[in-house]
Write a protein that holds these residues in place. Sequence first.
Motif, short mmCIF file in Angstrom:
data_model
loop_
_atom_site.label_atom_id
_atom_site.label_comp_id
_atom_site.label_asym_id
_atom_site.label_seq_id
_atom_site.Cartn_x
_atom_site.Cartn_y
_atom_site.Cartn_z
N SER A 150 19.95 38.05 38.78
CA SER A 150 19.51 38.93 37.71
C SER A 150 20.61 39.14 36.68
CB SER A 150 19.03 40.27 38.27
OG SER A 150 20.11 40.96 38.87
N SER B 237 20.65 36.02 34.55
CA SER B 237 19.48 36.01 33.67
C SER B 237 19.61 37.06 32.58
CB SER B 237 18.23 36.25 34.51
OG SER B 237 17.10 36.31 33.68
N ARG B 238 20.12 38.24 32.92
CA ARG B 238 20.26 39.34 31.96
C ARG B 238 21.22 38.97 30.83
NH1 ARG B 238 21.74 43.01 35.39
NH2 ARG B 238 23.96 42.77 35.01
N ASN C 46 21.81 36.01 29.77
CA ASN C 46 21.35 34.73 29.19
C ASN C 46 22.22 33.54 29.56
OD1 ASN C 46 19.09 35.87 27.90
ND2 ASN C 46 20.38 36.55 26.20
N PHE D 121 21.69 31.67 32.23
CA PHE D 121 20.75 30.62 32.64
C PHE D 121 20.29 29.81 31.43
CE2 PHE D 121 19.45 32.66 36.83
CZ PHE D 121 20.11 31.70 37.56
N THR D 122 19.99 30.52 30.35
CA THR D 122 19.55 29.84 29.13
C THR D 122 20.64 28.94 28.59
OG1 THR D 122 18.21 31.79 28.64
CG2 THR D 122 18.55 30.23 26.85
#
Length: 195
Positions: A84, A87-88, A90, A92-93
């Motif tokens: 998390s 992901s929070r 960014n 992963f992006t």
Amino acid sequence: MVSIWHKRIVDKYIIKEVLMPFLVGVTIVGIIMLSGVFFQLTDLIIVKDIPIILVLRLLFYYLPEIMVETFPVAVLFATIYGMSRLSRENEFTALRMGGISLYRLIWPLIILGVIISMMTFIINEEIVPQANHKAQNIIRRSILKQAVPDVKEGVFLKGPEGRIFYVSKYDEKNNTLTRIVEKWRGLLFKYYHLF
């Protein structure tokens, strides 16, 4: 195409992001579970006047079993927290835009999960039985004032809860019982290599 070197850096980064919350989770859940055991053992200190050193030894012997029970909760906590956070923020992006697939990002977590599972299995199969046996010996000898039964070959032994044991072979050198038959409430059970 992303080089193998960059993928290894990403693997180390993801493992580091999950490993620290895992250790924190093991510590927190372990302290909570250990406090529950300690709360039960305070009765021994107050009511039965057992020395604190003996109770601390009991806690030490209960520690491997508590650790094994904390690992699944800690893995869940670490995975949720670490992923998390990535992901929070960014990350992963950014990694996906760098050419690393989502399936490739999961591999470090799978490898870490397999390592923790193997470690849990080894602790549960090798260390926990010995530690529990030593803890039961402390309880039996010091707290309940019961002597450990004298084991001999071809002799019936009376155990707890009305159990009766028959030991066919006893290796005194290795402290190993083989071909054990147990009778408990009219039922017969056979064991091999119990200790």
